[in-house]
Design a protein around this motif. Structure first.
Motif, PDB file in Angstrom:
ATOM      1  N   ALA A 255      26.526 -52.022 -27.145  1.00 26.45           N
ATOM      2  CA  ALA A 255      26.777 -50.671 -26.628  1.00 26.45           C
ATOM      3  C   ALA A 255      25.603 -50.200 -25.792  1.00 26.45           C
ATOM      4  N   VAL A 256      25.919 -49.382 -24.794  1.00 29.47           N
ATOM      5  CA  VAL A 256      24.865 -48.687 -24.066  1.00 29.47           C
ATOM      6  C   VAL A 256      25.102 -47.192 -24.281  1.00 29.47           C
ATOM      7  N   ILE A 257      24.013 -46.479 -24.497  1.00 34.18           N
ATOM      8  CA  ILE A 257      24.136 -45.020 -24.590  1.00 34.18           C
ATOM      9  C   ILE A 257      23.470 -44.435 -23.358  1.00 34.18           C
ATOM     10  N   ILE A 258      24.221 -43.637 -22.607  1.00 37.81           N
ATOM     11  CA  ILE A 258      23.608 -42.981 -21.446  1.00 37.81           C
ATOM     12  C   ILE A 258      23.662 -41.471 -21.649  1.00 37.81           C
ATOM     13  N   GLU A 259      22.608 -40.797 -21.187  1.00 35.55           N
ATOM     14  CA  GLU A 259      22.502 -39.352 -21.418  1.00 35.55           C
ATOM     15  C   GLU A 259      22.838 -38.569 -20.154  1.00 35.55           C
ATOM     16  N   ASP A 260      23.392 -37.381 -20.365  1.00 37.72           N
ATOM     17  CA  ASP A 260      23.900 -36.607 -19.220  1.00 37.72           C
ATOM     18  C   ASP A 260      22.797 -35.786 -18.554  1.00 37.72           C
ATOM     19  N   LYS A 261      21.769 -36.512 -18.110  1.00 40.87           N
ATOM     20  CA  LYS A 261      20.698 -35.855 -17.351  1.00 40.87           C
ATOM     21  C   LYS A 261      20.630 -36.505 -15.974  1.00 40.87           C
ATOM     22  N   THR A 262      19.996 -35.832 -15.058  1.00 39.38           N
ATOM     23  CA  THR A 262      19.884 -36.377 -13.708  1.00 39.38           C
ATOM     24  C   THR A 262      18.492 -36.078 -13.160  1.00 39.38           C
ATOM     25  N   GLY A 263      18.111 -36.797 -12.109  1.00 35.66           N
ATOM     26  CA  GLY A 263      16.779 -36.605 -11.550  1.00 35.66           C
ATOM     27  C   GLY A 263      15.751 -37.260 -12.447  1.00 35.66           C
ATOM     28  N   LEU A 264      14.518 -36.747 -12.430  1.00 33.51           N
ATOM     29  CA  LEU A 264      13.457 -37.360 -13.235  1.00 33.51           C
ATOM     30  C   LEU A 264      13.696 -37.067 -14.713  1.00 33.51           C
ATOM     31  N   LYS A 265      14.058 -38.118 -15.450  1.00 35.32           N
ATOM     32  CA  LYS A 265      14.334 -37.955 -16.880  1.00 35.32           C
ATOM     33  C   LYS A 265      13.038 -37.895 -17.668  1.00 35.32           C
ATOM     34  N   LYS A 266      12.954 -36.949 -18.580  1.00 32.61           N
ATOM     35  CA  LYS A 266      11.818 -36.927 -19.514  1.00 32.61           C
ATOM     36  C   LYS A 266      12.400 -37.103 -20.916  1.00 32.61           C
ATOM     37  N   ASN A 267      11.539 -37.436 -21.853  1.00 30.01           N
ATOM     38  CA  ASN A 267      12.034 -37.646 -23.216  1.00 30.01           C
ATOM     39  C   ASN A 267      12.610 -36.352 -23.783  1.00 30.01           C
ATOM     40  N   SER A 268      13.732 -36.486 -24.492  1.00 28.74           N
ATOM     41  CA  SER A 268      14.440 -35.308 -25.017  1.00 28.74           C
ATOM     42  C   SER A 268      13.604 -34.507 -25.996  1.00 28.74           C
ATOM     43  N   LEU A 269      12.667 -35.178 -26.665  1.00 30.60           N
ATOM     44  CA  LEU A 269      11.912 -34.458 -27.690  1.00 30.60           C
ATOM     45  C   LEU A 269      10.936 -33.441 -27.060  1.00 30.60           C
ATOM     46  N   PHE A 270      10.762 -33.488 -25.725  1.00 33.88           N
ATOM     47  CA  PHE A 270      10.035 -32.421 -25.022  1.00 33.88           C
ATOM     48  C   PHE A 270      10.914 -31.162 -24.913  1.00 33.88           C
ATOM     49  N   GLY A 271      12.217 -31.364 -24.974  1.00 33.99           N
ATOM     50  CA  GLY A 271      13.159 -30.241 -24.870  1.00 33.99           C
ATOM     51  C   GLY A 271      12.963 -29.464 -23.586  1.00 33.99           C
ATOM     52  N   THR A 272      12.825 -28.130 -23.740  1.00 35.23           N
ATOM     53  CA  THR A 272      12.695 -27.283 -22.543  1.00 35.23           C
ATOM     54  C   THR A 272      11.229 -27.063 -22.153  1.00 35.23           C
ATOM     55  N   GLU A 273      10.313 -27.794 -22.830  1.00 38.16           N
ATOM     56  CA  GLU A 273       8.889 -27.644 -22.467  1.00 38.16           C
ATOM     57  C   GLU A 273       8.611 -28.251 -21.100  1.00 38.16           C
ATOM     58  N   VAL A 274       9.478 -29.174 -20.666  1.00 36.31           N
ATOM     59  CA  VAL A 274       9.309 -29.773 -19.339  1.00 36.31           C
ATOM     60  C   VAL A 274      10.608 -29.556 -18.569  1.00 36.31           C
ATOM     61  N   LYS A 275      10.508 -29.699 -17.246  1.00 29.40           N
ATOM     62  CA  LYS A 275      11.719 -29.476 -16.438  1.00 29.40           C
ATOM     63  C   LYS A 275      12.645 -30.699 -16.551  1.00 29.40           C
TER      64      LYS A 275
END
Ligand code: SPV
Ligand code: MG
Length: 431
Positions: A255-275
């Motif tokens: 399986a591959v898991i892909i996340e619904d983000k676009t542009g420069l991806k940052k780790n999710s655990l940063f949450g909204t602390e980064v753009k």
């Protein structure tokens, strides 16, 4: 006439099994239990043939008088029902995690005067060859790829642990524990973008390219048999993602898991602390659909990861996306959260499950780590991923060792916490 019971988990009968059966025959009527697939994957390995084939194979042995199904690793049910005079087993269960099974059998037989017969384990070239062949078969792409779907049918919750190298792969593959009379092991491996990047000293921003990520997969597949769930980050451009799907499928990834983000991806655990920018439902659905269209087997799964809770877009947005991504062909939904409290994850699971009973739900309890797999399973989660714990435990241990060698100008002081040289040189199996 006395009765002798033994339980088999094998896919191939070799002289070791025949030795046990012939020994058993000396004591009386031989009853063989065939361990269910569910129980087998929990403490041993995945079977390479169907349960029925395993059952028929045992039934065809002339010295065997009866064949039954043993549904649990522990013998309580069979012993209560059959009250055998003897239970016979290879003496390899005198040590290691399977000793718990022997202890339990000893206790159960002791209640009515039954006896255990420990038969010396057969070490031979052929027995080793048969065992190696079964393992190698499990490692082949066509067998490994479909195993995640198979596990989803037989495990209440499939548990995966992060791996990022051959060595961490071996830990995921071989670690079996006995705890409170039960045996358990991991079902699958997660090739985390965070840990794959961290192991290379790089940030988790899709900087480590796919060729390098594939190399990690190869390092892992070389030495393991368990199924792989690959962290595909955003999947990149749709035009690139379709090639990634084909490559992963060919390598035997499940399986591959892909996340619904676009542009420069940052780790999710940063949450909204980064753009971080969430992709539109339309674009991401098109990416999923394109991936599903090019895959060549029915085994491979494309799982859509929803970042609405991470990016504080609300529960309704998460649920809307889940509906849309399933409609676009996603084979599973991963929902992520960086809250310590699992409440929003459970709310999502409950709401999604109330309208969709079948699509597998994947959760990654890194922040909400107080909740158990069982509790997550009760809310409808099917796959639990321990996404980064091996990396996070290894790093401080290595750093502390480095510091102590610097402090003491020698390595003696760190010796007690090191794996003995003898163990590390024999950790790796040779062909
Ligand atoms: C990873 O392990 O790389 C993940 C999970 O994507 S998380 O780090 O929680 O985003
Ligand atoms: Mg990641």
């Amino acid at each position: 006439m006395s009765t002798v019971y033994t339980c088999f988990t094998t896919d191939v009968i070799h002289e070791g099994h025949m030795n046990i059966i012939n020994e058993a025959k000396k004591y009386g009527e031989v009853i063989v239990g065939v361990l269910s697939d569910e129980a087998m994957v929990k403490f041993d390995r995945f079977p390479t043939i169907s349960f029925n084939e395993r059952f028929e194979m045992i039934k065809a042995i002339p010295e065997v008088d009866h064949v039954i199904v043993q549904s649990e690793i522990m013998y309580d049910e069979v012993i209560a029902e059959l009250k055998p005079d003897y239970v016979i087993h290879g003496d390899n269960w005198l040590s290691g995690p399977t000793k718990a099974i022997r202890d339990n059998v000893e206790k159960l037989l002791g209640e009515y005067g039954g006896k255990i017969i420990d038969v010396p384990y057969t070490f031979s070239e052929n027995v080793k060859h048969v065992d190696d062949k079964m393992k190698e078969k499990l490692a082949m792409p066509e067998f490994r790829r479909k195993r995640l779907r198979q596990l989803l049918k037989i495990r209440p919750v499939v548990k995966a642990i992060e791996v990022h190298s051959g060595l961490t792969g071996l830990i995921a593959e071989k670690t079996v524990v006995e705890h409170e009379g039960k045996l358990d092991q991991f079902d699958a491996m997660w090739i985390s973008s965070l840990c794959d990047s961290t192991a290379k000293g790089k940030p988790d921003i899709e900087l480590v390219d796919m060729t390098s990520r594939f190399r990690t997969i190869e390092d892992v597949t070389e030495v393991t048999t368990k199924p792989i769930i690959f962290d595909g980050d955003t999947g990149g451009l749709t035009e690139h993602f379709v090639y990634t799907v084909r490559s992963l499928e060919r390598m035997g990834v499940s399986a591959v898991i892909i996340e619904d983000k676009t542009g420069l991806k940052k780790n999710s655990l940063f949450g909204t602390e980064v753009k971080q920018t969430q992709d539109t439902i339309e674009n991401f659905s098109a990416k999923i659909a394109a991936g599903k269209k090019v895959q060549l087997t029915d085994d491979f799964m494309i799982i859509a990861r929803i970042e609405s809770l991470i990016l504080e877009q609300g529960m309704e947005d998460a649920l809307n996306r889940a509906r849309a991504f399933v409609k676009a062909g996603a084979d599973g939904i991963m929902i992520h959260s960086r809250k310590k409290d699992p409440a929003e994850i459970l709310e999502f699971c409950d709401k999604f499950r109330s309208e969709d009973k079948v699509t597998p739900i994947v959760v990654v309890p890194s922040s909400f780590n107080v909740i158990t797999e069982e509790e997550l399973g009760e809310h409808g989660a099917n796959i639990v991923i321990y996404a980064n714990q091996l990396t996070r435990s290894a790093f401080p241990a290595m750093e502390e060792t480095a510091k102590d060698i610097l402090r003491h100008h020698r390595a003696k002081e760190v010796d007690d916490r090191l794996m003995p040289i003898k163990e590390i040189i024999s950790l790796i199996d040779t062909l």
